[in-house]
Write a protein that holds these residues in place. Structure first.
Motif, PDB file in Angstrom:
ATOM      1  N   ILE A  12       0.965  -0.097   1.287  1.00 43.95           N
ATOM      2  CA  ILE A  12       0.310   0.712   2.334  1.00 43.95           C
ATOM      3  C   ILE A  12      -0.916  -0.001   2.890  1.00 43.95           C
ATOM      4  N   ILE A  13      -1.703  -0.610   1.997  1.00 48.37           N
ATOM      5  CA  ILE A  13      -2.873  -1.365   2.477  1.00 48.37           C
ATOM      6  C   ILE A  13      -2.427  -2.459   3.452  1.00 48.37           C
ATOM      7  N   ARG A  65      -5.088   8.270  -3.334  1.00 45.46           N
ATOM      8  CA  ARG A  65      -5.028   8.969  -2.055  1.00 45.46           C
ATOM      9  C   ARG A  65      -6.366   8.854  -1.302  1.00 45.46           C
ATOM     10  N   ASP A  66      -7.486   9.025  -2.033  1.00 40.76           N
ATOM     11  CA  ASP A  66      -8.804   8.940  -1.379  1.00 40.76           C
ATOM     12  C   ASP A  66      -9.047   7.549  -0.820  1.00 40.76           C
ATOM     13  N   LYS A  67      -8.658   6.561  -1.575  1.00 38.64           N
ATOM     14  CA  LYS A  67      -8.914   5.183  -1.152  1.00 38.64           C
ATOM     15  C   LYS A  67      -8.142   4.877   0.132  1.00 38.64           C
ATOM     16  N   LEU A  68      -6.880   5.347   0.177  1.00 39.04           N
ATOM     17  CA  LEU A  68      -6.064   5.082   1.359  1.00 39.04           C
ATOM     18  C   LEU A  68      -6.607   5.827   2.576  1.00 39.04           C
ATOM     19  N   GLN A  73      -9.382   5.427   7.764  1.00 40.10           N
ATOM     20  CA  GLN A  73     -10.521   5.776   8.614  1.00 40.10           C
ATOM     21  C   GLN A  73     -11.277   4.531   9.083  1.00 40.10           C
ATOM     22  N   ALA A  74     -11.466   3.589   8.168  1.00 41.22           N
ATOM     23  CA  ALA A  74     -12.179   2.352   8.512  1.00 41.22           C
ATOM     24  C   ALA A  74     -11.415   1.587   9.578  1.00 41.22           C
TER      25      ALA A  74
END
Ligand code: PHE
Length: 376
Positions: A12-13, A65-68, A73-74
């Motif tokens: 995903i990243i 999930r939070d990191k993604l 957003q970034a």
């Protein structure tokens, strides 16, 4: 984290990094975090785990999930600023380029703006200040302070546009005349000690529910007020005569006062100006005809008291004239409605060249530049 979750994260990243625009990024977000997304599916597996497994994996999956979410957003912010930069560099203007030939002749000043500038110049020369007030007015300033009490027929007379009333108060309205500026300016003057005496005009927009060849729902008035110890009707008459002669750029203009009634003046007079009708043409300042151009009178002491003025010491005069009417008469435009139709051909014909600023020394409405540009 399980190898499976780690693989998912890396994928995903990579997809977020690869997204070239908002659409692609949104697709990545939905595929990962949407209701049917891969990360949502991973979170659902927690339900089938033993307690120990869940205690280890729960925080890990949530952190994933939070990191993604953060990474998306970034990336969104980065895409946003890239789009802005691209637009900014596309929309540059080279200010060093020479202006297009005749560009200064393209725009036009509307005859009403022109007339207002001329009126300001003339009254400034006579020592008047220029005051302003709001278009959206309270019933107090538009009526009550002007000695028009509740239920007075004059409130109906003006065909007022009322706003929807606030829950806790009365309805505001679109001012039906510039007279509320009398009281506002006198009150302000007392606060900052700039008066009395007062000597000002107040040009601006006014509104009444009315429309035909000589009325538009929005129109313009200029209010005038002088309050001093010895101000009298002779001063009023001279002020109006001097103004009209200057405005119409003639030697003299006779005026005539006709008895009238306004609650805020006593006595009250209609102002008629000398004119002469030559077929369709109207010539001002000569002849035996009269044309009404406004109302006037000596300020009613009730109004002065509403403004906190000592009526033992001070008295004054006030007048109100229709600016559109004055502009129609001076520039020969026959239909008031055409003033506000925003027709470029009309504006080209009746408008003024912007760099031709009205002033008493250089001529009020010198049309030489306009004439010049009309040839092009
Ligand atoms: N406010 C009046 C009107 O609009 C005009 C007026 C102004 C009359 C000042 C007297 C004094 O009809």
């Amino acid at each position: 984290m399980s190898a499976e979750a780690e693989k998912l994260r890396n994928e995903i990243i990579a997809a977020i990094d690869a997204a070239q625009d908002m659409r692609a990024l949104e697709d990545v977000r939905v595929a990962a975090l949407g209701k049917k997304g891969s990360v949502s599916a991973l979170l659902k597996t927690l339900g089938g785990m033993s307690n120990e497994e869940r205690q280890i994996n729960g925080p890990l999956f949530n952190a994933l999930r939070d990191k993604l979410t953060e990474a998306i957003q970034a990336k969104k912010a980065a895409l946003d600023s890239a789009a802005l930069n691209a637009r900014l560099s596309e929309e540059t203007l080279d200010m060093t380029l020479p202006i297009a030939p005749d560009a200064q002749f393209q725009g036009r000043i509307h005859p009403v703006s022109q007339a207002m500038e001329e009126i300001n110049a003339i009254f400034a020369d006579m020592g008047f200040d220029v005051a302003e007030g709001p278009d959206i007015e309270s019933q107090f300033y538009n009526f009550t302070a002007l000695n028009i009490p509740d239920a007075h027929p004059a409130r109906q007379m003006h065909d007022t546009f009322y706003m929807q009333a606030e829950e806790d108060g009365e309805a505001l309205l679109l001012r039906t005349h510039t007279s509320p500026v009398q009281v506002r300016t006198m009150q302000d003057g007392q606060k900052d000690k700039s008066g009395p005496p007062f000597r000002f005009i107040a040009p601006g927009r006014t509104y009444r529910c009315d429309s035909d060849q000589t009325h538009t729902p929005m129109f313009h008035q200029v209010e005038g007020l002088v309050v001093d110890a010895t101000t009298h009707m002779g001063h009023l008459k001279h002020t109006l005569e001097a103004f009209l002669a200057a405005f119409f750029e003639v030697e003299n203009i006779a005026i005539r006062f006709r008895p009238s009634y306004f609650p805020f003046t006593e006595p009250s007079m209609e102002i008629d100006m000398q004119c002469h009708r030559d077929g369709d043409k109207l010539v001002v300042g000569e002849g035996n005809d009269w044309m009404e151009i406004g109302g006037s009178g000596m300020v009613n002491p009730h109004v002065l008291r509403h403004a906190g003025i000592d009526t033992e010491k001070y008295q004054g005069f006030a007048f109100g004239m229709g600016i559109d009417r004055l502009a129609m008469l001076k520039y020969g435009a026959p239909d008031l409605r055409s003033f506000f139709e925003a027709d470029l051909r009309w504006l080209k014909h009746y408008g003024f060249v912007p760099i031709d600023v009205p002033g008493l020394a250089a001529g009020l409405s010198d049309k030489s530049l306009a004439a010049l540009s009309a040839d092009k």
